[in-house]
Design a protein around this motif. Structure first.
Motif, short mmCIF file in Angstrom:
data_model
loop_
_atom_site.label_atom_id
_atom_site.label_comp_id
_atom_site.label_asym_id
_atom_site.label_seq_id
_atom_site.Cartn_x
_atom_site.Cartn_y
_atom_site.Cartn_z
N LEU A 112 47.77 -35.63 -12.59
CA LEU A 112 47.93 -36.43 -13.81
C LEU A 112 46.78 -36.26 -14.80
O LEU A 112 45.60 -36.30 -14.40
N HIS A 113 47.14 -36.10 -16.05
CA HIS A 113 46.17 -36.04 -17.15
C HIS A 113 46.47 -37.18 -18.13
O HIS A 113 47.58 -37.72 -18.13
N PRO A 114 45.47 -37.52 -18.97
CA PRO A 114 45.75 -38.54 -19.99
C PRO A 114 46.98 -38.16 -20.81
O PRO A 114 47.17 -37.00 -21.17
N GLY A 115 47.83 -39.15 -21.02
CA GLY A 115 49.06 -38.91 -21.79
C GLY A 115 50.28 -38.67 -20.91
O GLY A 115 51.41 -38.79 -21.36
N ASP A 116 50.05 -38.31 -19.64
CA ASP A 116 51.17 -38.08 -18.73
C ASP A 116 51.78 -39.40 -18.28
O ASP A 116 51.14 -40.45 -18.36
N GLU A 117 53.01 -39.32 -17.77
CA GLU A 117 53.67 -40.50 -17.21
C GLU A 117 53.99 -40.25 -15.74
O GLU A 117 54.27 -39.12 -15.34
N ALA A 118 53.93 -41.33 -14.97
CA ALA A 118 54.28 -41.25 -13.53
C ALA A 118 55.25 -42.38 -13.22
O ALA A 118 54.97 -43.54 -13.53
N ILE A 119 56.38 -42.03 -12.63
CA ILE A 119 57.35 -43.06 -12.26
C ILE A 119 56.94 -43.69 -10.93
O ILE A 119 56.68 -42.97 -9.94
N VAL A 120 56.81 -45.00 -10.93
CA VAL A 120 56.50 -45.73 -9.68
C VAL A 120 57.59 -46.80 -9.50
O VAL A 120 58.15 -47.28 -10.48
N PHE A 121 57.88 -47.11 -8.26
CA PHE A 121 58.93 -48.09 -7.99
C PHE A 121 58.30 -49.41 -7.57
O PHE A 121 57.29 -49.42 -6.86
N GLU A 122 58.92 -50.49 -8.02
CA GLU A 122 58.38 -51.82 -7.70
C GLU A 122 59.41 -52.64 -6.95
O GLU A 122 60.59 -52.54 -7.26
N PRO A 123 58.99 -53.46 -5.98
CA PRO A 123 57.61 -53.68 -5.61
C PRO A 123 57.01 -52.43 -4.98
O PRO A 123 57.71 -51.64 -4.36
N PHE A 125 53.23 -50.78 -2.95
CA PHE A 125 51.89 -50.92 -2.39
C PHE A 125 50.92 -50.99 -3.56
O PHE A 125 51.05 -50.25 -4.53
N ASP A 126 49.97 -51.88 -3.49
CA ASP A 126 49.29 -52.33 -4.70
C ASP A 126 48.45 -51.29 -5.45
O ASP A 126 48.12 -51.49 -6.60
N CYS A 127 48.14 -50.16 -4.82
CA CYS A 127 47.25 -49.20 -5.50
C CYS A 127 47.99 -48.19 -6.38
O CYS A 127 47.36 -47.47 -7.16
N PHE A 128 49.33 -48.09 -6.28
CA PHE A 128 50.01 -46.97 -6.94
C PHE A 128 49.78 -46.96 -8.46
O PHE A 128 49.27 -45.98 -9.01
N ALA A 129 50.18 -48.04 -9.13
CA ALA A 129 50.05 -48.06 -10.60
C ALA A 129 48.57 -48.00 -11.04
O ALA A 129 48.23 -47.25 -11.96
N PRO A 130 47.66 -48.74 -10.38
CA PRO A 130 46.25 -48.63 -10.78
C PRO A 130 45.69 -47.20 -10.65
O PRO A 130 44.89 -46.76 -11.49
N ILE A 131 46.11 -46.47 -9.63
CA ILE A 131 45.63 -45.08 -9.49
C ILE A 131 46.11 -44.24 -10.67
O ILE A 131 45.36 -43.45 -11.25
N VAL A 132 47.37 -44.43 -11.04
CA VAL A 132 47.91 -43.69 -12.20
C VAL A 132 47.05 -43.99 -13.43
O VAL A 132 46.67 -43.08 -14.18
N LYS A 133 46.71 -45.26 -13.61
CA LYS A 133 45.90 -45.64 -14.78
C LYS A 133 44.50 -45.02 -14.70
O LYS A 133 43.95 -44.61 -15.71
N GLY A 136 44.13 -41.91 -16.26
CA GLY A 136 44.35 -41.90 -17.70
C GLY A 136 45.81 -41.76 -18.07
O GLY A 136 46.17 -41.62 -19.24
N ALA A 137 46.69 -41.79 -17.06
CA ALA A 137 48.13 -41.63 -17.31
C ALA A 137 48.81 -43.00 -17.36
O ALA A 137 48.17 -44.03 -17.13
N THR A 138 50.10 -42.99 -17.64
CA THR A 138 50.83 -44.25 -17.81
C THR A 138 51.84 -44.42 -16.67
O THR A 138 52.71 -43.56 -16.50
#
Ligand code: PMP
Length: 385
Positions: A112-123, A125-133, A136-138
């Motif tokens: 992942l680079h800044p500007g990229d997007e990563a699809i995560v499913f919710e609920p 495990f708590d680290c997935f979205a913060p790691i993407v951030k 620098g990605a969304t």
């Protein structure tokens, strides 16, 4: 606390104590039976402890090679071939990491680079979205259907953009205990075909699937294996979560990038434990018996809830069981979880903590990787609610 000497910009201004720490504190305060903690109450196999102790005594106390001990990578390669039918080259396609968590981080950072997007499913495990951030990605969160907690593939297809670089899956799933089936794998293949999307597959509960369901590793399907990182944790397999040791599998062009991150962040992983595991991994019985072992635990927990006003959601894998309490209360999950710890003296995790927007379906996650005595104590109290 003293005032800050320098002014810093927090990477995570919105993140406080995580839910596990918070619920452990609540459990301690009320001396509750702790089914919030996602780790076993039993110890790892004595034979494995012997091997690790031998390694310490034999002076294996200096750095291991950057990608991991060759003996362990070879053992993993054989295991994966045996289980999923694909050969990963120990020299270029397997890396040992300080836990599954660190492997997830390195894989995401590699892609992942800044500007990229990563699809995560919710609920999730708590680290997935913060790691993407952190990369620098969304993160692009997509909610699993309720109450099955399955992936809505139609929505996934709609949310893909030219910026989508990663789809992050987790099977068996923490916190819900759902699993991906063969039809999900076919849908995933259709979604990523012809794109530059990489799959990050968290399979740390690979051995824990129930009722005859087979674990659908991405390694089984060539169209996915060719574009996937898959992540594993010895902590889950050998009841040794405190050791923090895991590994990543990926085709060599992906692993090359993964190793650059691994080398610059952690460089190498605990040597004596790697050696102990390289000996013990040859014994297939332990991991082959794990599904049956945990299925019996799940069934024991559910049987103990008979006559209670909790409703059991389907748990097809992992060591978590989700329960709804709507027949008992309309309270939000966090407040009900705290009341449960105080009144029933049982601690569990509100599933709302695993959604960025706090979606609240009245569901708590209970960890059943505990002795039958602990489970008895918990279910006796839960029946009284
Ligand atoms: N992924 C999931 C889904 C998990 O539940 C956990 C552990 N709770 C991890 C990754 C992290 O594994 P490890 O402890 O080996 O870092």
């Amino acid at each position: 606390m003293s005032a800050p000497t320098v002014s810093i910009r927090s990477k995570f201004p919105g993140i406080g104590t995580n839910i596990f720490t918070a619920m452990n504190a609540v459990a301690q305060e009320h001396q509750a039976v702790n089914l919030a903690q996602g780790f076993p109450s039993f110890d790892c196999p004595p034979e494995l402890l012997e091997y690790v102790t031998t390694a310490f005594r034999a002076g294996r106390n200096q750095y291991a090679p950057m990608p991991g001990l060759p003996e362990l990578r070879e053992g993993i390669s054989e295991k994966v071939k045996f289980l999923y039918g694909r050969t990963y080259d120990p020299a270029t396609e397997i890396t040992i990491t300080p836990g599954g968590h660190a492997a997830l981080m390195s894989a995401a950072m590699a892609i992942l680079h800044p500007g990229d997007e990563a699809i995560v499913f919710e609920p999730s495990f708590d680290c997935f979205a913060p790691i993407v951030k952190l990369c620098g990605a969304t993160p692009v969160p997509i909610k699993l259907t309720f109450p099955e907690y399955s992936i809505p593939w139609g929505i996934v297809a709609e949310r893909i953009t030219p910026q989508t670089k990663l789809i992050w899956i987790n099977t068996p799933h923490n916190p819900t205990g759902s699993i991906l089936g063969p039809e999900d794998i076919r849908s995933l293949v259709r979604v990523v075909q012809g794109t530059n999307i990489v799959v990050l597959s968290d399979e740390v509960y690979e051995h824990i699937t129930f009722d005859g369901h087979e674990h659908q590793s991405v390694c089984r399907t060539p169209e996915l294996a060719e574009r996937s990182f898959s992540i594993y944790s010895f902590g889950k397999v050998y009841h040794a979560t405190g050791w923090k040791i895991g590994y990543c599998l990926a085709p060599s062009y992906l692993m090359q990038e993964f190793r650059k991150i691994h080398q610059m962040t952690t460089f190498t992983t605990n040597h004596p434990i790697q050696w102990g595991l390289s000996q013990y991994i040859k014994n297939r019985n332990h991991y082959l018996e794990l599904a049956q072992f945990y299925q019996a635990k799940r069934d024991y927990f559910i049987a103990g809830l008979k006559g209670s006003r909790f409703d059991v959601l389907a748990a097809k894998g992992s060591y978590f069981q989700c329960l709804t309490y709507r027949r008992i209360s309309e309270e939000p999950e966090m407040s009900f979880a705290k009341r449960l710890a105080r009144d029933a003296k049982v601690a569990a995790i509100p599933v709302s903590a695993f959604y960025e927007d706090g979606t609240d379906n009245g569901v708590l996650r209970f960890c059943f990787a505990k002795s039958n005595e602990i489970l008895d104590q918990a279910t006796e109290a839960l029946r009284k609610m």
